[in-house]
Write a protein that holds these residues in place. Structure first.
Motif, PDB file in Angstrom:
ATOM      1  N   THR A 119      68.085   1.160  21.934  1.00 13.40           N
ATOM      2  CA  THR A 119      67.668   0.567  23.200  1.00 13.40           C
ATOM      3  C   THR A 119      66.613  -0.512  22.954  1.00 13.40           C
ATOM      4  O   THR A 119      65.648  -0.302  22.229  1.00 13.40           O
ATOM      5  CB  THR A 119      67.091   1.649  24.137  1.00 13.40           C
ATOM      6  N   GLY A 120      66.811  -1.672  23.573  1.00 14.35           N
ATOM      7  CA  GLY A 120      65.830  -2.746  23.442  1.00 14.35           C
ATOM      8  C   GLY A 120      66.090  -3.685  22.282  1.00 14.35           C
ATOM      9  O   GLY A 120      65.338  -4.656  22.092  1.00 14.35           O
ATOM     10  N   SER A 170      71.459   1.847  10.364  1.00 15.42           N
ATOM     11  CA  SER A 170      71.711   3.260  10.675  1.00 15.42           C
ATOM     12  C   SER A 170      70.789   3.672  11.826  1.00 15.42           C
ATOM     13  O   SER A 170      69.842   2.952  12.180  1.00 15.42           O
ATOM     14  CB  SER A 170      71.434   4.130   9.447  1.00 15.42           C
ATOM     15  N   SER A 171      71.040   4.849  12.414  1.00 12.23           N
ATOM     16  CA  SER A 171      70.184   5.322  13.507  1.00 12.23           C
ATOM     17  C   SER A 171      68.751   5.504  13.024  1.00 12.23           C
ATOM     18  O   SER A 171      67.791   5.216  13.756  1.00 12.23           O
ATOM     19  CB  SER A 171      70.733   6.636  14.070  1.00 12.23           C
ATOM     20  N   ARG A 176      62.982   3.672  12.905  1.00 13.49           N
ATOM     21  CA  ARG A 176      61.847   3.190  12.116  1.00 13.49           C
ATOM     22  C   ARG A 176      61.324   1.852  12.662  1.00 13.49           C
ATOM     23  O   ARG A 176      60.120   1.681  12.883  1.00 13.49           O
ATOM     24  CB  ARG A 176      62.264   3.012  10.657  1.00 13.49           C
ATOM     25  N   LEU A 177      62.252   0.912  12.880  1.00 15.94           N
ATOM     26  CA  LEU A 177      61.834  -0.406  13.344  1.00 15.94           C
ATOM     27  C   LEU A 177      61.328  -0.342  14.785  1.00 15.94           C
ATOM     28  O   LEU A 177      60.321  -0.981  15.120  1.00 15.94           O
ATOM     29  CB  LEU A 177      62.995  -1.387  13.229  1.00 15.94           C
ATOM     30  N   ALA A 197      63.214  12.503  16.406  1.00 12.97           N
ATOM     31  CA  ALA A 197      63.931  13.585  15.719  1.00 12.97           C
ATOM     32  C   ALA A 197      65.006  13.032  14.779  1.00 12.97           C
ATOM     33  O   ALA A 197      65.459  13.731  13.875  1.00 12.97           O
ATOM     34  CB  ALA A 197      64.574  14.517  16.749  1.00 12.97           C
ATOM     35  N   VAL A 198      65.403  11.768  14.976  1.00 10.32           N
ATOM     36  CA  VAL A 198      66.434  11.161  14.132  1.00 10.32           C
ATOM     37  C   VAL A 198      65.882  10.846  12.739  1.00 10.32           C
ATOM     38  O   VAL A 198      66.578  10.938  11.742  1.00 10.32           O
ATOM     39  CB  VAL A 198      66.973   9.869  14.793  1.00 10.32           C
ATOM     40  N   GLY A 199      64.598  10.477  12.663  1.00  7.88           N
ATOM     41  CA  GLY A 199      64.016  10.070  11.391  1.00  7.88           C
ATOM     42  C   GLY A 199      63.818  11.230  10.431  1.00  7.88           C
ATOM     43  O   GLY A 199      63.868  12.392  10.811  1.00  7.88           O
TER      44      GLY A 199
END
Length: 419
Positions: A119-120, A170-171, A176-177, A197-199
């Motif tokens: 998103t964004g 990747s997700s 991260r960014l 939670a993805v990281g």
């Protein structure tokens, strides 16, 4: 005096179920004609006075129902609740991605948000170009972004891919960014959904540390997570949402306590949930922590011993049997205990197994209990995961000093002698 940066009053968000529109031309025309004349929509779920029309409940759902709260500058607010409670909807409204059906929101300051993965970001732009895009949206000049872009890229740890189009990320790289951009650009308010939670684990810790730093820089953060330990240790204020309604606004520990208690009471109203071939032969009547019968997720002070009791009925003799009790924190097994040293016959009738742990053993936080039983035959087993929980109170004591910051704390276990 604390400065209020977000004030939400009587907030409602209504969604129609099923197809877009009312389903009939007649009702669509009714709504259009009412809007044209400045009248109230006859097909809306909520009236202008905030009352709910019972007749429309089948066709509509209230994602947020009369939500009110305020957040002060420097607050780190944790929002908890089960899936569908309205947490993400609330953040989307605060981010102005969607708009409320009714209610008033006052925000003082610029907002940066990390909601759903991606998103964004513009997928065709590179990571570097997306950083400038986000900064421009926040009203920053190119020179201001130039000063911070190296810190953003270094924190995100994606230097190698920064000039690659975001659609190839990747997700984990997206997250991260996104976090790095939101944390380093000049926004006074930061909204973070469960995307962290993805990281990976190391980057999550890095983000949590950065969030603590931001609050010291007079930033305000709203954080949604299912990780109760993170909410408890990081936030200074909590909100518990259930079915779109605010159930509690208090300290994080109090909100977590109420959330866990209500969850356990609804998920297991009468009996403990076990699985395995032996569920027809072993019935548990009570699993008690520190003799507090019927109390879900009791709060235990650090100086208290912990006594966990399993009481139940065995309907027939089971050879070479033992119960194991495991304690978990954040899905990490902390320790496991057995009720007997060597497997022995579990005799038909009532049984009582006790497990005792010393004081000052566990650090503050929420712990869950899993119970397993195994007989001689590999097919003879019974298991109940996360059947109970307890909370160690967040109270300072000598045994919780900085040098004792492991998962568990074993006091007075070392000895010194001179030779």
């Amino acid at each position: 005096m604390n400065e209020t940066v977000i004030k939400v009053e009587n907030l409602y968000k209504e969604y129609r179920l099923g197809i877009i529109g009312h389903g009939t031309l007649c009702r669509d025309l009714q709504s259009w004609w009412a809007k044209l004349r400045g009248r109230e929509d006859p097909n809306a779920l909520i009236t202008s006075q905030g009352e709910i029309k019972k007749k429309n409940l089948k066709d509509h759902i209230l994602a947020l129902d009369n939500v009110s709260f305020q957040i002060n500058k420097n607050d780190l607010l944790g929002i908890i609740g089960s899936n569908g409670a309205g947490k993400s909807t609330l953040l989307k409204i605060l981010s102005e991605i969607t708009f409320p059906t009714r209610g008033e929101i006052k925000i003082k300051g610029r907002i940066a948000s990390i909601l759903e993965v991606g998103t964004g970001f513009h997928s065709d732009l590179t990571g570097r170009e997306n950083i400038y895009l986000k900064g421009t949206i926040l009203g920053m000049r190119k020179k201001e972004i130039d000063r911070k872009i190296n810190d953003i890229i270094a924190f995100a740890e994606i230097e190698k891919f920064i000039d690659t189009p975001a659609k190839r990320y990747s997700s984990g790289m997206y997250v991260r960014l996104a976090f790095s951009v939101a944390a380093h650009l000049d926004a006074e308010i930061l909204l973070i959904d469960e995307v962290l939670a993805v990281g990976d684990n190391n980057f999550q810790k890095k983000c949590l540390k950065k969030m603590e730093e931001l609050t010291r820089e007079e930033r305000t953060i709203i954080f949604v997570s299912h990780n109760m330990n993170t909410i408890s240790s990081l936030c200074n204020k909590g909100i518990y949402l259930k079915d779109g309604e605010v159930q509690m606004i208090s300290t994080p520990s109090e909100c977590i306590k109420k959330y866990i208690n209500e969850g356990k009471n609804s998920d297991r109203p009468d009996n403990y949930i076990f699985s395995g071939p032996l569920i027809s032969k072993i019935h548990f009547n009570e699993i008690c922590i520190n003799s507090r019968e019927g109390v879900k997720n009791p709060v235990i002070r650090p100086e208290e011993d912990i006594k966990i009791t399993l009481q139940g009925e065995c309907l027939e003799d089971i050879e070479d049997f033992k119960f194991s009790l495991s304690i978990f924190k954040d899905d990490i097994k902390v320790l496991t205990m057995q009720d007997v040293k060597e497997p022995q016959k579990l005799i038909k009738g009532s049984f009582l197994s006790e497990f005792v742990l010393g004081k000052y053993l566990f650090r503050p936080g929420v712990y869950t209990i899993t119970v397993e039983g195994n007989g001689r035959d590999k097919k003879a087993w019974i298991s109940g995961k996360d059947i109970e929980s307890f909370t160690i109170a967040e109270e300072y004591c000598q045994q919780f000093k900085r040098e004792n910051q492991g998962i568990i704390n074993i006091p007075d276990c070392g000895k010194r002698r001179y030779i």
